[in-house]
Enzyme design. Sequence first.
Site, PDB file in Angstrom:
ATOM      1  N   THR A 227      81.562  19.329  13.523  1.00  0.00           N
ATOM      2  CA  THR A 227      82.190  19.900  12.324  1.00  0.00           C
ATOM      3  C   THR A 227      83.637  19.441  12.173  1.00  0.00           C
ATOM      4  O   THR A 227      84.362  19.284  13.173  1.00  0.00           O
ATOM      5  CB  THR A 227      82.117  21.443  12.367  1.00  0.00           C
TER       6      THR A 227
ATOM      7  N   TYR B 115      83.100  29.987  16.487  1.00  0.00           N
ATOM      8  CA  TYR B 115      82.019  29.024  16.252  1.00  0.00           C
ATOM      9  C   TYR B 115      82.569  27.600  16.341  1.00  0.00           C
ATOM     10  O   TYR B 115      82.026  26.745  17.048  1.00  0.00           O
ATOM     11  CB  TYR B 115      81.376  29.265  14.872  1.00  0.00           C
ATOM     12  N   HIS B 116      83.654  27.333  15.608  1.00  0.00           N
ATOM     13  CA  HIS B 116      84.216  25.977  15.615  1.00  0.00           C
ATOM     14  C   HIS B 116      84.679  25.584  17.020  1.00  0.00           C
ATOM     15  O   HIS B 116      84.618  24.423  17.406  1.00  0.00           O
ATOM     16  CB  HIS B 116      85.384  25.875  14.623  1.00  0.00           C
TER      17      HIS B 116
ATOM     18  N   LYS C 103      81.969  24.159  18.964  1.00  0.00           N
ATOM     19  CA  LYS C 103      81.664  22.780  18.576  1.00  0.00           C
ATOM     20  C   LYS C 103      82.609  21.802  19.297  1.00  0.00           C
ATOM     21  O   LYS C 103      82.217  20.692  19.636  1.00  0.00           O
ATOM     22  CB  LYS C 103      81.769  22.600  17.060  1.00  0.00           C
TER      23      LYS C 103
ATOM     24  N   SER D 111      87.913  29.210  14.352  1.00  0.00           N
ATOM     25  CA  SER D 111      86.949  30.287  14.599  1.00  0.00           C
ATOM     26  C   SER D 111      86.311  30.036  15.948  1.00  0.00           C
ATOM     27  O   SER D 111      86.411  28.932  16.502  1.00  0.00           O
ATOM     28  CB  SER D 111      85.851  30.330  13.520  1.00  0.00           C
TER      29      SER D 111
HETATM   30  N1  USQ Z   1      85.902  30.420   1.319  1.00  0.00           N
HETATM   31  C1  USQ Z   1      86.340  31.163   0.225  1.00  0.00           C
HETATM   32  N2  USQ Z   1      85.475  32.040  -0.337  1.00  0.00           N
HETATM   33  C2  USQ Z   1      84.193  32.203   0.091  1.00  0.00           C
HETATM   34  C3  USQ Z   1      83.746  31.453   1.188  1.00  0.00           C
HETATM   35  C4  USQ Z   1      84.637  30.564   1.776  1.00  0.00           C
HETATM   36  O1  USQ Z   1      87.487  31.032  -0.208  1.00  0.00           O
HETATM   37  O2  USQ Z   1      83.459  33.022  -0.487  1.00  0.00           O
HETATM   38  C5  USQ Z   1      86.807  29.464   1.959  1.00  0.00           C
HETATM   39  C6  USQ Z   1      87.006  29.757   3.429  1.00  0.00           C
HETATM   40  O3  USQ Z   1      88.046  30.669   3.632  1.00  0.00           O
HETATM   41  C7  USQ Z   1      87.238  28.370   4.011  1.00  0.00           C
HETATM   42  C8  USQ Z   1      86.463  27.441   3.114  1.00  0.00           C
HETATM   43  O4  USQ Z   1      86.195  28.178   1.919  1.00  0.00           O
HETATM   44  O5  USQ Z   1      88.602  28.049   3.925  1.00  0.00           O
HETATM   45  C9  USQ Z   1      85.145  26.955   3.684  1.00  0.00           C
HETATM   46  O6  USQ Z   1      84.376  28.083   4.078  1.00  0.00           O
HETATM   47  P1  USQ Z   1      82.797  28.004   4.273  1.00  0.00           P
HETATM   48  O7  USQ Z   1      82.311  29.392   4.529  1.00  0.00           O
HETATM   49  O8  USQ Z   1      82.174  27.242   3.169  1.00  0.00           O
HETATM   50  O9  USQ Z   1      82.660  27.067   5.557  1.00  0.00           O
HETATM   51  P2  USQ Z   1      82.973  27.335   7.088  1.00  0.00           P
HETATM   52  O10 USQ Z   1      83.035  28.755   7.449  1.00  0.00           O
HETATM   53  O11 USQ Z   1      84.149  26.495   7.450  1.00  0.00           O
HETATM   54  O12 USQ Z   1      81.659  26.745   7.793  1.00  0.00           O
HETATM   55  C10 USQ Z   1      80.785  25.837   7.134  1.00  0.00           C
HETATM   56  C11 USQ Z   1      79.436  25.857   7.870  1.00  0.00           C
HETATM   57  C12 USQ Z   1      79.633  25.335   9.292  1.00  0.00           C
HETATM   58  C13 USQ Z   1      80.306  23.971   9.224  1.00  0.00           C
HETATM   59  C14 USQ Z   1      81.617  24.038   8.456  1.00  0.00           C
HETATM   60  C15 USQ Z   1      82.271  22.708   8.260  1.00  0.00           C
HETATM   61  O13 USQ Z   1      78.915  27.173   7.892  1.00  0.00           O
HETATM   62  O14 USQ Z   1      78.366  25.266   9.950  1.00  0.00           O
HETATM   63  O15 USQ Z   1      80.557  23.515  10.540  1.00  0.00           O
HETATM   64  O16 USQ Z   1      81.336  24.556   7.144  1.00  0.00           O
HETATM   65  S1  USQ Z   1      84.042  22.807   8.233  1.00  0.00           S
HETATM   66  O17 USQ Z   1      84.431  23.840   7.276  1.00  0.00           O
HETATM   67  O18 USQ Z   1      84.574  21.530   7.857  1.00  0.00           O
HETATM   68  O19 USQ Z   1      84.450  23.182   9.556  1.00  0.00           O
END
Ligand code: USQ
Length: 395
Positions: free
Chosen positions: A157, A194-195, A198, A192
Site C-alpha cells: 500500500t 493496518y498500514h 503492510k 494506521s
Molecule cells: N476519507 C474521507 N471520507 C471518507 C473516507 C475516507 O475523507 O468517507 C479520506 C481518508 O481520511 C483518507 C482518504 O480519504 O485520507 C483515503 O481513505 P480510504 O478509506 O479510501 O482509504 P484507506 O483507509 O487509506 O485504505 C484504502 C484500502 C487499503 C489500501 C489503502 C491504500 O482500504 O486496503 O491499502 O486504501 S492507501 O490509502 O494509499 O494507503
Amino acid sequence: MHVLILGGDGYLGWPTAMYFSQRGYDVTVVDNYFRRNACTELDVGMLYPVPTLVERAKIWHRHTGREIKVVIGDLTDPEIMRSLFSGRVEYTWAVDKAFTGIPETVVHYAEQPSAPYSLINYKYANITIQDNLLTTNNLMFAARDFDRSMHIIKVGTMGEYGTPDIDIEEGWIDINHKGRSHRFLFPRQASSLYHTTKIMDTDLLWFGVRMWDLRVTDLMQGPVYGLETEESKIDDRLWTIFNYDEIFGTILNRFVVQAVIGYPLTVYGKGGQTRGYLNINDTLQCVYKAAETLAEKGELRIFNQIMETFSANELAEWVQKVGRKLGYEVRVDHLENPRREAENHYYNPTYQGLIDIGVEPHYLTDEVLEGMFAVVAEYRENIREDVIFKGIKWG
Ligand code: USQ
C-alpha cells in the site's frame, strides 16, 4: 502457467482470478471468507449479495468452460499454506481435483485490508497483526522450502510511505551519509496499524529476498475505486464484493453511494488529504503485467501502483458535479476527522514503473463516475444509511 491467488474472495481477489483465467492461466483461489464474516460480525452491509466463492467458480466455469479451483482455508495455518505447494491440498471445489503443481506465480491479497478495522480496539488490532503477518510469513517459508524461484506478487500500500515532506520514490532511495552511500527501502511511516502491518510484510519479504534469493514484487497500491470489470459483465453474479461502509468501503465508492441516497458526502476534516488512486481495472492490469514480467531471483521489485492523485475535496467536488448532472441532490459535509492524519500536506509520489512494463491507465472521468452511479442506483434499495458513518476514532 499456474497462478495461485491468496485472498481470492475479496474485492480485488475475485476479479483478478477471472482476469488471469480469461487469459489462459490455470488459477487456484484460496480464502477463508474473512471479509464476508467480518462484514456480518460488524453488521456493515454490502451493496448487493454475492454468491460464495464456490458458486462463483461454478458460474464462471458454466459460462467460459474455464476452471478456477477453490480452496477454503485459513492461511495463517502453516499446514494449509504448505499444502498448496506440497500437493496435499484439498480443493473445496475443482472440476479436476488433481494437484495443479507448484504455481509459477503467487498473488498475495490474503490480508485484513482495512485501516479503520485495525483501530476499532486491541482485539481487531491483534487480528490484523496476526492475519497479515502470519500469512506473509507462512508464504515466505513455503517459497523457501518448496520453490525459491516462484514469483511472489504482494499487494502492499502507498500508505506505507505516509505523507512525507519530500518526493516519494518507487520503493528505494539512495542515501548519502558522511561521504558514503547506500540504497535503502524508502522510509516508511504509516498512519494506521493496518498500514503498519503492510510495512512489516515488506520487511519480512525483503528479509526472504536477502536470505534465500526469493523473487518478489511488492505493489504499493493506493485506494481503488469501481466495480465493473470485463469479466464481471458476463453475469451479475460474478460481480465483486462492494462495500460502502466506513470500515471496508474506500472513499470514492463511498461517495457515489452517498450521493445516490442523498447522504451528504463524508469528507473527513479539511479534505486536503491527498492519495494516489486507481480504477479496479488497472489493479488487474498491474498485477497481470507484474506476473508477465518477472522480478529477478534475489530482487525485491517495488512499483507504486497508482494512476493519478486527488485530494478528498477534489473527489467530493467531482462526485457532486456528476451527481447533479444526473439529477441527484448532492451535498458535501466536512465531518470532524475520525482519523489521525495530515489534512494539508505535500504529496508527490513517483509512479512510472508499471507504465514502463506496459500498463495503460484508465483515468477517472465523468463517464467512469456515471457508470458507477448507474450500477449503484440499481441497488439503491439495499443501501443502509446506518453503516455509512459510525465514527471509529483513531486518536
Ligand atoms: N476519507 C474521507 N471520507 C471518507 C473516507 C475516507 O475523507 O468517507 C479520506 C481518508 O481520511 C483518507 C482518504 O480519504 O485520507 C483515503 O481513505 P480510504 O478509506 O479510501 O482509504 P484507506 O483507509 O487509506 O485504505 C484504502 C484500502 C487499503 C489500501 C489503502 C491504500 O482500504 O486496503 O491499502 O486504501 S492507501 O490509502 O494509499 O494507503
